[in-house]
Design an enzyme around this catalytic site. Structure first.
Site, PDB file in Angstrom:
ATOM      1  N   GLU A  26      34.119 -44.184 -25.904  1.00 15.57           N
ATOM      2  CA  GLU A  26      34.520 -45.231 -26.858  1.00 15.57           C
ATOM      3  C   GLU A  26      33.356 -45.742 -27.704  1.00 15.57           C
ATOM      4  O   GLU A  26      33.565 -46.142 -28.857  1.00 15.57           O
ATOM      5  CB  GLU A  26      35.182 -46.397 -26.109  1.00 15.57           C
ATOM      6  N   PHE A  31      45.374 -54.165 -13.438  1.00 24.62           N
ATOM      7  CA  PHE A  31      44.645 -52.912 -13.586  1.00 24.62           C
ATOM      8  C   PHE A  31      44.185 -52.732 -15.034  1.00 24.62           C
ATOM      9  O   PHE A  31      44.958 -52.866 -15.961  1.00 24.62           O
ATOM     10  CB  PHE A  31      45.527 -51.729 -13.168  1.00 24.62           C
ATOM     11  N   GLN A  32      42.898 -52.465 -15.205  1.00 23.29           N
ATOM     12  CA  GLN A  32      42.256 -52.289 -16.511  1.00 23.29           C
ATOM     13  C   GLN A  32      42.444 -53.511 -17.418  1.00 23.29           C
ATOM     14  O   GLN A  32      42.588 -53.386 -18.636  1.00 23.29           O
ATOM     15  CB  GLN A  32      42.742 -51.009 -17.205  1.00 23.29           C
ATOM     16  N   LYS A  85      50.544 -54.507 -24.112  1.00 26.23           N
ATOM     17  CA  LYS A  85      51.438 -53.342 -24.098  1.00 26.23           C
ATOM     18  C   LYS A  85      52.888 -53.724 -24.364  1.00 26.23           C
ATOM     19  O   LYS A  85      53.614 -52.991 -25.059  1.00 26.23           O
ATOM     20  CB  LYS A  85      51.310 -52.610 -22.759  1.00 26.23           C
ATOM     21  N   MET A  96       8.681 -44.416 -29.181  1.00 26.45           N
ATOM     22  CA  MET A  96       8.278 -45.738 -29.646  1.00 26.45           C
ATOM     23  C   MET A  96       7.836 -46.615 -28.479  1.00 26.45           C
ATOM     24  O   MET A  96       6.895 -47.405 -28.601  1.00 26.45           O
ATOM     25  CB  MET A  96       9.415 -46.403 -30.411  1.00 26.45           C
TER      26      MET A  96
END
Length: 584
Positions: A52, A114-115, A164, A482
């Site tokens: 993502e 969940f999630q 949802k 760096m």
């Protein structure tokens, strides 16, 4: 015309009505209704990334190379939290994004389902605005509002969290022209009296400089054209931040190069010694200002910015002008021309004499090596062999990023995509994917370090799946370059965890993904290898083994003023006032 449809269908319809052509995303349970609607249409192309964070950076690359908002679709919980780094990157660099996240059903919010994650709470500090939509009837208007907020004023990322059950439920869809007028209407016209005051200062200034930033590019192509007209008409020197490269052509004779921590000697000393600083679309970032108390101490300062919160936030200015860069530059030119196109010609002539003397220092010079490839040499050759192509450059973050800014020239805006404000390692590779999708016939090159590139290496799968011929030009010094440089110069050469051990064979890695790998460690072979990369019609990983301990100069040490720079021999150059006297 309103019509009834499910929330999921509303999302897809709104994207179509907003002119969206590409969505970058990764499916999951909380967005499956939307993915089902995407499956049933052919107007919008969906690009399946491998992470993502990659989706957001790809959308950034798409947005920055086109001027259109990038669109991201991810699921709830880890899908949303994985996107946070990219969203924050877009906020700091003012990139317009619309991020759509799934959420657990409304009746489960707050139950640790969940999630489930508090996506709105988590992303509040890193978005321009965000919404949790709990009613399907409000979804269409929110979607249209999101595009308006993302692209108006100072651009930035916005996020809509969609439960949802809202996706499944039916409601009334309202097209954009019927969604109502937004309350968010940023001021675009600058104050004419202050603009006139600035023009009067321009007429008298002996040592003026235009200091430009990403705001010029964000304002659109017309702003860059107006800037070029203003520079050529006045004869004033111009410099730019990392984010503003390309707004004025690198081949222009008024160009001083980039300024800041790794900016050019002449650009930094011009900023330090000027008597009129005209900041156009930049935000006085700490990489630019150095020590605040000693920043351009003897100049009158003007600041043009569409974001009121940027004015006087870091540096107090004498002439604040809130407005869109394009509108303000148009008024500046009009007023300056109407007053007789006056400048202080004797002062300007003397100022350019001083600048030309600073240019003689040749701060980007380096000692070539017959045995090892110097990173500066690699980028010089990349520039020479690609500058005549229809070329776009992205970068990762680190030494290679600064060398790319120093040695690659940009003639036009929207050709240079890099992570400026957040400095996100892993940005460049997925960003190059977004650029290539937007410009399928162009040459897109990601200049990378091996450590940064490995952060999102999984996106090779995306390039191969969609046959995207992006070129990964990796300057491999087997170090966190760096970090190692700072440890050498500022931490007594104590190299704490800045070695890259157990690196992959990048050629074999490319082949494992079904792409082409090229290895080069000999300066004599470099040109042929670069040409092989350019001419290959698919994705390439170019592993360019470079000098391991090369440092990136010039460099303003952290907390030091512009006139105290480390040059290529790592000696300190102390420049007194604007006289140009150098004490080594």
């Amino acid at each position: 015309m309103t019509q009834a449809m499910t929330g999921a269908k509303m999302v897809v319809q709104a994207l179509k009505d907003q002119g969206v052509e590409v969505v970058f995303g990764y499916p999951g349970g909380a967005v499956l209704p939307i993915y089902d609607e995407i499956f049933q249409q052919n107007d919008i192309r969906h690009i399946l990334v491998r992470h993502e964070q990659g989706a957001v950076h790809a959308a950034e690359g798409y947005a920055r190379s086109t001027g259109k908002p990038g669109v991201v679709l991810v699921t709830s919980g880890p899908g949303a939290t994985n996107a946070v780094t990219g969203i924050t990157d877009a906020l700091l660099d003012s990139i317009p994004l619309v991020v759509l996240t799934g959420q657990v059903p409304t009746f489960m919010i707050g139950t640790d389902g969940f999630q489930e994650a508090d996506t709105v709470g988590i992303t509040r500090p890193c978005t321009k605005h965000n919404w949790l939509v709990k009613e399907t009837d409000k979804l269409a208007a929110t979607l249209h509002e999101a595009f308006h907020v993302a692209t108006s004023g100072r651009p930035g990322p916005v996020l809509i969290d969609i439960p949802k059950d809202v996706q499944f439920a039916s409601g009334t869809y309202t097209p954009p022209n019927g969604a109502g007028r937004s309350h968010y209407q940023p001021k675009v016209k600058g104050d004419i009296d202050t603009i006139t005051q600035l023009v009067e200062a321009m007429e008298k200034a002996e040592r003026p400089v235009f200091y430009t930033g990403g705001g010029v590019i964000n304002s659109g192509p017309a702003a860059s054209q107006l800037l070029r007209e203003l520079v050529e008409a006045t004869g004033f020197p111009i410099t730019s931040t990392l984010m503003g490269l390309g707004a004025y052509p690198a081949s222009g004779d008024k160009w001083l190069g980039m300024l800041g921590m790794h900016g050019l000697y002449e650009a930094n000393l011009a900023m330090h010694g000027c008597d009129l600083m005209i900041n156009i679309g930049a935000r006085f970032d700490d990489r630019i200002t150095g020590r605040i108390a000693d920043f351009s101490p003897n100049s009158i300062k003007a600041h043009i910015d569409i974001d009121p919160s940027s004015i006087n936030k870091v540096i107090h200015v004498d002439m604040p002008i809130i407005g869109d860069v394009g509108h303000v530059l148009e008024d500046m030119l009009r007023i300056w021309k109407s007053r007789g196109r006056k400048t202080n010609k004797p002062g300007l002539k003397k100022w350019w004499g001083q600048i030309d003397a600073w240019r003689q220092v040749d701060c980007l010079s380096f000692d070539p090596s017959p045995k090892t490839i110097k990173p500066q040499h690699a980028l010089q050759r990349l520039e020479a062999l690609t500058k005549d192509h229809d070329r776009y450059i992205t970068t990762e973050v680190g030494q290679h990023q600064m060398w790319a800014a120093q040695f690659l020239g940009f003639e036009d805006p929207n050709r240079w995509m890099t992570s400026g404000g957040l400095g996100t390692m892993g940005y460049g590779f997925p960003a190059s994917i977004g650029v290539q999708l937007a410009h399928p016939e162009s040459l897109v090159i990601n200049v990378a370090g091996e450590a940064s590139w490995l952060m999102n290496m999984q996106e090779m799968g995306t390039t191969v799946q969609y046959r995207l011929p992006v070129k990964q030009f990796i300057l491999n010094n087997e170090r966190l370059g760096m970090v190692r440089q700072w440890q050498e110069l500022l931490h007594g050469e104590r190299y704490s965890h800045s070695w890259s051990e157990a690196l992959p064979d990048f050629v074999k890695l490319a082949e494992a993904f079904g792409a082409k790998g090229i290895y080069c460690d000999n300066p004599d072979d470099l040109d042929d290898a670069i040409l092989e990369m350019i001419n290959h019609d698919g994705p390439v990983i170019f592993d360019c083994l470079v000098e391991k301990h090369e440092n990136c100069f010039p460099m303003i040490p952290s907390g030091e003023p512009h006139n105290k720079m480390l040059l290529g021999d790592a000696s300190t150059s102390d420049v007194i006032g604007s006289s140009g006297a150098v004490l080594v």
